[in-house]
Enzyme design. Structure first.
Site, PDB file in Angstrom:
ATOM      1  N   HIS A 158      19.180  12.264 -10.735  1.00 37.06           N
ATOM      2  CA  HIS A 158      20.047  11.076 -10.730  1.00 37.06           C
ATOM      3  C   HIS A 158      21.271  11.248  -9.844  1.00 37.06           C
ATOM      4  O   HIS A 158      21.615  10.378  -9.055  1.00 37.06           O
ATOM      5  CB  HIS A 158      20.568  10.829 -12.146  1.00 37.06           C
ATOM      6  CG  HIS A 158      19.790   9.797 -12.879  1.00 37.06           C
ATOM      7  ND1 HIS A 158      19.380   8.640 -12.289  1.00 37.06           N
ATOM      8  CD2 HIS A 158      19.370   9.732 -14.160  1.00 37.06           C
ATOM      9  CE1 HIS A 158      18.728   7.913 -13.160  1.00 37.06           C
ATOM     10  NE2 HIS A 158      18.695   8.557 -14.313  1.00 37.06           N
ATOM     11  N   GLU A 211      -6.019   5.331   6.676  1.00 39.08           N
ATOM     12  CA  GLU A 211      -5.738   6.751   6.448  1.00 39.08           C
ATOM     13  C   GLU A 211      -7.028   7.554   6.381  1.00 39.08           C
ATOM     14  O   GLU A 211      -7.028   8.745   6.117  1.00 39.08           O
ATOM     15  CB  GLU A 211      -4.857   6.957   5.206  1.00 39.08           C
ATOM     16  CG  GLU A 211      -5.149   6.039   4.052  1.00 39.08           C
ATOM     17  CD  GLU A 211      -4.082   6.067   2.959  1.00 39.08           C
ATOM     18  OE1 GLU A 211      -3.167   6.891   2.991  1.00 39.08           O
ATOM     19  OE2 GLU A 211      -4.187   5.241   2.038  1.00 39.08           O
ATOM     20  N   CYS A 231       3.199   3.974   8.248  1.00 36.96           N
ATOM     21  CA  CYS A 231       4.101   4.315   7.151  1.00 36.96           C
ATOM     22  C   CYS A 231       4.028   5.789   6.770  1.00 36.96           C
ATOM     23  O   CYS A 231       4.632   6.210   5.796  1.00 36.96           O
ATOM     24  CB  CYS A 231       3.840   3.421   5.951  1.00 36.96           C
ATOM     25  SG  CYS A 231       2.152   3.527   5.358  1.00 36.96           S
TER      26      CYS A 231
HETATM   27  C1  PEP Z   1       0.083   8.337   4.048  1.00 34.19           C
HETATM   28  O1  PEP Z   1      -0.965   8.813   3.606  1.00 34.19           O
HETATM   29  O2  PEP Z   1       0.467   8.477   5.221  1.00 34.19           O
HETATM   30  C2  PEP Z   1       0.971   7.562   3.181  1.00 34.19           C
HETATM   31  C3  PEP Z   1       2.006   6.914   3.661  1.00 34.19           C
HETATM   32  O3  PEP Z   1       0.700   7.542   1.861  1.00 34.19           O
HETATM   33  P1  PEP Z   1       1.011   8.742   0.840  1.00 34.19           P
HETATM   34  O4  PEP Z   1       1.914   9.719   1.534  1.00 34.19           O
HETATM   35  O5  PEP Z   1       1.631   8.076  -0.333  1.00 34.19           O
HETATM   36  O6  PEP Z   1      -0.354   9.276   0.585  1.00 34.19           O
HETATM   37 MG    MG Z   2      -1.836   8.231   1.739  1.00 31.34          MG
END
Ligand code: PEP
Ligand code: MG
Length: 571
Positions: A189, A431, A502
């Site tokens: 926190h 992915e 991402c």
């Molecule tokens: C990824 O696999 O790049 C992703 C963003 O998801 P996570 O890291 O939550 O698997």
């Molecule tokens: Mg992932």
């Protein structure tokens, strides 16, 4: 001079006198009382005073940290009014004629032990809430002063065993330049609040309270996770320079907070953030995020003792959407399995959990769990700019099934008379290499792609992302990865769709010029990486980077790619 190391919890360098936030002496004796009624009243008075104080702290937190953080104090206030806690205390006084201190201590400890014993992080945090509140009430009963960081009126760095949420909420940024604690981690926190307040912090040093006394000159280096006590002249000068450099850097970054992200030659890309909870939105906005590119919803499930209900989920999604206004919010449906387990979902152990029954595979089989989430998302859709994406899509059929369930729930809600937005984009995470390879076919059916490189790299290189011994194979600049990424972006654009990323690669300063050149539309990263990335992109020419594309895609090794980019971008 002493140097301590800990965990860099919040960026920046603070230099000031130490202010040790000592825990008050709350020891007491258990005694028998004659007048039980006035003892009950004494407890009630201490509870009332504590409530009034907490109301004030909550309001203070709301103003300085925002509604989500202030909610911690709602939890504290609830403890103080919870009859399940308070009635056993008053009963104890009445039935056993013990003093209020003993009644408070015994009942609170019973609850703390119960919550601490649960194998669920959310419940264990409730134990910390009760502990925090009980100390305040006890201090009032004993008439000892409770540390009140709000009263600090000179520049200091705070030294403490740990900082409770109420301590942190009282910190006045004008005077409190930083803090350092014995315990805690990056996600505790106090660390989260330090980042929201943008105060440098080093946590988990194990021994700051033993090594530092009031009035010592202390340097808290939240960039490298170091604490220096009474530095010599030379070292002090070095840290002052580091502090000034960081401040200058932040000023340069901050100028771009409300700016769009535009390259030197006028191309616009979107810089958005990865979040795990509604609390993270403040950081996104403070750091100039143009949206949320990945909301990892599994934290909602992992922080619970059972599946979160449709209403609980609805509230969380609505909160994120409302806070973000008309900015886009990409929510990823449940991605459980692999390294993310749910204590209450009993799944058989697998030989290869990362290749196993996880994410959308699990959701399609357990469509009861999936439908609840989809309904919550659809209900929240009218509160902002929602986009939904499915994780770990390996085949078109999986996407079609997931989308069909989403549309079915949309119709169900409409039939129930509930409003649902008609403009929700539906996309997938890329992915899994099979999906990246036939991105052309996917692009005809999805509204967007978000490339999850953390997994895409592990599957392409056949290297478990949790295994230290093969971590050298995590190679975002490997030409195989660049070719897959390029394939996805080209496929999206050929169908007039957009492509984002991402995974961690999106915020990497070597990858950013490459991705800009490949035409990536949206970069999603941790909030504090946004302004540095915007600064970098402003200095890059997209056309120049695009002109290197064929050369980069035909290189043989990641090292070759890295050396080339370093040379071209002066890194
Ligand atoms: C990824 O696999 O790049 C992703 C963003 O998801 P996570 O890291 O939550 O698997
Ligand atoms: Mg992932």
């Amino acid at each position: 001079m002493t140097k301590l190391t800990g965990i860099a919890a919040s960026n920046g360098v603070a230099i000031a006198k130490a202010y040790t936030l000592e825990a008050p002496d709350l020891s007491f004796e258990t005694i028998k009382v004659d007048d039980v009624d006035s003892e009950v009243q004494r407890l009630q008075d201490a509870l009332d005073t504590s409530k009034k104080e907490l109301e004030k702290i909550k309001e203070n937190a709301r103003q300085t940290l925002g509604d989500e953080h202030a909610e911690i104090f709602s939890a504290h206030l609830l403890v103080l009014s919870d009859p399940e806690m308070i009635t056993p205390m008053t009963d104890k006084i009445k039935n056993e004629s013990v003093n209020a201190e003993a009644a408070l201590d015994q009942v609170a400890n019973m609850f703390i032990d119960m919550f601490k014993g649960m194998d669920n992080e959310y419940m264990r945090e409730r134990a910390a809430d009760i502990q925090d509140v009980t100390k305040r009430v006890m201090a009032h009963l004993l008439k000892v002063s409770f540390p009140d960081p709000a009263l600090i009126d000179e520049e200091v760095v705070i030294i403490a065993e740990d900082l409770t949420p109420s301590d942190t909420a009282q910190l006045n940024k004008q005077f409190v330049k930083g803090f350092t604690t014995n315990i805690g981690g990056r996600t505790s926190h106090s660390a989260i609040m330090a980042r929201s307040l943008e105060i440098p912090a080093v946590v988990g040093t194990k021994s700051v309270t033993a090594e530092i006394s009031d009035g010592d000159l202390v340097v808290v280096d939240g960039i490298d996770g170091e604490v220096i006590v009474n530095p010599n002249e030379d070292l002090l000068a070095q840290y002052k320079e580091k502090q000034a450099d960081f401040a200058k850097q932040k000023e340069i970054w901050a100028q771009l907070k409300d700016e769009p992200t535009v390259s030197k030659d006028g191309s616009h890309v979107e810089l958005v953030a990865n979040i795990g909870t509604p609390d993270d939105v403040i950081g996104v906005l403070n750091n100039g995020g143009e949206g949320v590119g990945l909301y990892r919803t599994e934290f909602l499930y992992m922080g619970n003792s059972d599946f979160p209900t449709e209403d609980q989920q609805f509230e969380a999604y609505k909160s994120v959407l409302e806070q973000m206004g008309d900015k886009p919010v990409v929510v990823r449906t449940l991605d459980i399995g692999g390294d993310k387990e749910l204590s209450y979902l009993d799944l058989p152990k697998e030989m290869n959990p990362f290749l196993g029954f996880r994410a959308v595979r699990l959701c399609l089989e357990r469509d009861d769990i999936f439908r609840t989430q989809l309904r919550a998302l659809l209900r929240a859709s009218t509160y902002g700019n929602l986009k939904i994406m499915f994780p770990m899509i390996a085949t078109l059929n999986e996407f079609r099934q997931a989308k069909a369930l989403l549309l079915e729930e949309k119709e169900n809600l409409k039939a129930e008379g509930i409003d649902v937005s008609d403009d929700i984009e539906i996309g997938i995470m890329v992915e899994i290499p099979s999906t990246a390879v036939i991105a052309r076919q996917f692009a005809k059916e999805v509204d967007f792609f978000s490339i999850g490189t953390n997994d895409l790299i592990q599957y392409t290189m056949a290297a478990d992302r949790m295994n230290e011994r093969v971590s050298y194979l995590y190679q975002p600049y490997h030409p195989a990865i660049l070719n897959l990424v390029n394939n996805v972006i080209e496929a999206a654009h050929a169908e007039g769709k957009w492509a984002g990323m991402c995974g961690e690669m999106a915020g990497d300063s070597i990858a950013i010029p490459i991705l800009l050149g490949l035409g990536l539309d949206e970069f999603s990263m941790s909030a504090t990486s946004i302004l540095p990335a915007r600064t970098q992109i402003k200095g890059l020419s997209k056309e120049e980077m695009a002109s290197y594309k064929d050369q980069l895609l035909s290189m043989s090794t990641a090292d070759e790619v890295e050396a080339f980019i370093r040379e071209k971008t002066n890194q």
